[in-house]
Each structure stands twice: as structure tokens, then as C-alpha cells.
Design a protein around this motif. Structure first.
Motif, PDB file in Angstrom:
ATOM      1  N   THR A 283     -26.246  -7.288  -3.194  1.00 28.26           N
ATOM      2  CA  THR A 283     -25.175  -8.001  -2.998  1.00 28.26           C
ATOM      3  C   THR A 283     -24.180  -8.056  -3.988  1.00 28.26           C
TER       4      THR A 283
ATOM      5  N   LEU B 293     -20.811 -13.460   2.372  1.00 32.23           N
ATOM      6  CA  LEU B 293     -22.207 -14.125   2.020  1.00 32.23           C
ATOM      7  C   LEU B 293     -22.021 -15.723   2.096  1.00 32.23           C
TER       8      LEU B 293
ATOM      9  N   GLU C  45     -22.571 -18.310   7.293  1.00 31.42           N
ATOM     10  CA  GLU C  45     -23.731 -17.927   8.214  1.00 31.42           C
ATOM     11  C   GLU C  45     -23.570 -16.583   8.931  1.00 31.42           C
TER      12      GLU C  45
ATOM     13  N   ARG D  90     -24.068 -13.479   6.421  1.00 32.86           N
ATOM     14  CA  ARG D  90     -25.500 -13.288   5.720  1.00 32.86           C
ATOM     15  C   ARG D  90     -26.368 -13.011   7.118  1.00 32.86           C
ATOM     16  N   ARG D  91     -26.076 -13.163   8.215  1.00 33.40           N
ATOM     17  CA  ARG D  91     -26.809 -12.755   9.356  1.00 33.40           C
ATOM     18  C   ARG D  91     -26.730 -11.209   9.416  1.00 33.40           C
TER      19      ARG D  91
ATOM     20  N   ASN E  82     -29.627 -10.372  -5.869  1.00 37.33           N
ATOM     21  CA  ASN E  82     -28.466 -11.321  -5.334  1.00 37.33           C
ATOM     22  C   ASN E  82     -27.678 -11.232  -6.494  1.00 37.33           C
TER      23      ASN E  82
ATOM     24  N   ALA F 176     -26.681 -18.935  -0.228  1.00 35.32           N
ATOM     25  CA  ALA F 176     -26.934 -17.526   0.134  1.00 35.32           C
ATOM     26  C   ALA F 176     -28.051 -16.824  -0.441  1.00 35.32           C
TER      27      ALA F 176
ATOM     28  N   LEU G 114     -31.068 -15.576   1.741  1.00 35.92           N
ATOM     29  CA  LEU G 114     -31.494 -14.282   1.785  1.00 35.92           C
ATOM     30  C   LEU G 114     -32.922 -14.060   0.992  1.00 35.92           C
TER      31      LEU G 114
END
Length: 263
Positions: free
Chosen positions: A11, A63, A66, A69-70, A88, A116, A120
Motif C-alpha cells: 500500500t 484505504l 471499507e 480495503r475490500r 502497509n 486499515a 489488511l
């Protein structure tokens, strides 16, 4: 190049430290999926990887939400590669006036910098335990342990305002929380050979936030090694932590600051 079909998710991979980490993991033989807010920056990283004969997949997502992130999790799941590494690196930071703090500003930073990372990482550990283990690396900051000295940040944060001094309060708190989160995730993932560590950079000079002249010298003078660090120096430590050379390392914070925090 990707004979072992190993996937690394990074990320914040579109710039700075995240870009350097991505290119280092590509060099180590991983297929990389990188996430961030700016598609042009992500594509810039992918282009650099392509120039080295590698392919990097990108996904533009927030991020802190939601849905973002999904979307990242779905994108990783459909690659067909075994998830072995998650870094991360995405983070938010802004100055807050001591006597006039915004709850929305706190939430936005904590959502990206802590929530996040936790969600994650939990998803990653679930995937990694199915393929014999893996490595999660959380990018922290020396400001997870230290207070900010405003003398180094003249022109960035006002030392005094009518609403009190401006500090990076939420950022510091989130990076402190990241250290505790890393330890607990490491304890949780160890039974499945999933290692979780953090890397805490100090004063790193990135192309996007380059320090030159007097400002560079100010930070260099505050660092025992006498200079600022580079994104590649952080990336090298991250790659080590994801490798078999660090197979007995978990729950640790690796400080990459040229000695800044030892004065």
C-alpha cells in the motif's frame, strides 16, 4: 521471473518509500500489487518496474474507506498468486492545532494509519496461513516513539498560533499504536509461520518531499551519520524482513534513522 508465483501487496506504492519498496520486491522476484490514491503515481511505479522487465499491477483505492480495503483484497485474491508479503506503507499526516483539534481529522488519519493496517493484516494472515506462512511489514516512524521538535520544522508547522502550537498529533499517536499492533499481530500469526514486523524510518529525503540547502543541512546536523536517508535504504531493510534471511525475526521494530533517535 515469478516461478514461485509469490504475490506482494504494497500500500502507498505509488511514491517515495512505497515505490522504492515495490521496486526492491520486484527485484527479489515477487509479483507486486500496489495500492494508492493517485493512479498516475501508481502507474509511474509500474512503468519503472516495466523498464526492469517486471510487471506490477495497480489499484487506485482509498484505504480509509471499507470499500477501498475490500477492493484491494479482491484484487489480490484474483491474481492467482500465493500471498506471501504485505507491506502497509500508506499513511496520512496533517498538523492539528492543540486547542482546536478536529475529530474528523483524527478519524481520517487513524482509519488509514491503524484501522486499515489491522484489517489488511488480518486478511493477509488468513491467506498466508494457507500457503505455509508469509511476512507482514508495517511502515512506522521514529515519531511513534519520539515527540516532534518544532525547531526542525520551521516553515512546515507554526511553533505558536492563536489556537496553540500546531503538532502532528494524530500521526504520532497512530504510529505509536502501530508498534503495539505489530507486536500483537506477530503473536497471533506466529503459529502459522506468519511473521509481522515494523520498520520506523527517520529523516528520509524523497523525490516528492525533497529537502535541499539549509533545510537539508538542518536535518543532516540532527542525524549522527550526518545526512538524510534514502527510500532505497528503507526498502532494503523491508526486503530483508520479507526474506528467509529473517526467518526467526518477528514482533520487532527496525529503526532506520541514521542514529537520529540515539542522541
Amino acid at each position: 521471473m515469478f516461478a514461485e508465483r509469490r504475490l506482494a501487496v504494497v500500500t502507498g506504492g505509488g511514491a517515495g518509500i512505497g515505490r522504492a519498496i515495490t521496486l526492491e520486491l520486484v527485484r527479489a522476484g515477487y509479483q507486486c500489487l500496489i495500492a494508492g490514491l493517485a493512479d498516475d503515481e501508481l502507474q509511474g511505479t509500474a512503468d519503472l518496474a516495466a523498464a526492469r522487465g517486471a510487471s506490477v499491477q495497480t489499484i487506485e483505492c482509498d484505504l480509509g474507506e471499507e470499500s477501498g480495503r475490500r477492493a484491494l483484497m479482491r484484487a489480490a485474491d484474483v491474481t492467482g498468486f500465493d500471498l506471501k508479503v504485505v507491506v502497509n506503507c500508506a499513511a496520512q499526516s496533517s498538523g492539528l492545532s492543540l486547542f482546536d483539534q478536529s475529530s474528523d481529522d483524527w478519524r481520517s488519519q487513524l482509519d488509514v494509519n491503524v484501522l486499515a493496517v489491522s484489517l489488511l493484516s488480518g486478511w493477509a494472515i488468513d491467506r498466508m496461513r494457507r500457503v505455509g506462512g508469509g511476512s507482514v511489514v508495517n511502515i512506522g516512524s521514529i515519531y511513534g516513539r519520539l515527540a516532534l521538535d518544532p525547531r526542525y520544522y520551521e516553515g512546515v508547522y507554526p511553533q505558536e498560533t492563536s489556537k496553540g502550537p500546531v503538532r502532528a498529533l494524530a500521526y504520532h499517536a497512530s504510529k505509536g499504536a502501530l508498534l503495539a499492533l505489530t507486536r500483537d499481530l506477530a503473536a497471533a500469526g506466529a503459529r502459522w509461520n506468519v511473521r509481522v514486523n515494523s520498520v520506523s524510518p527517520g529523516m528520509i529525503n524523497t523525490p516528492e518531499r525533497r529537502f535541499d540547502g539549509e533545510r537539508y543541512e538542518r536535518f543532516a546536523d540532527g542525524t549522527p551519520l550526518g545526512r538524510m536517508g534514502t527510500p532505497e535504504e528503507v526498502a532494503g531493510v523491508v526486503e530483508f524482513l520479507t526474506s528467509d534471511r529473517a526467518s526467526f525475526v518477528t514482533g520487532a521494530d527496525w529503526v532506520v534513522d541514521g542514529g537520529w533517535s540515539i542522541w
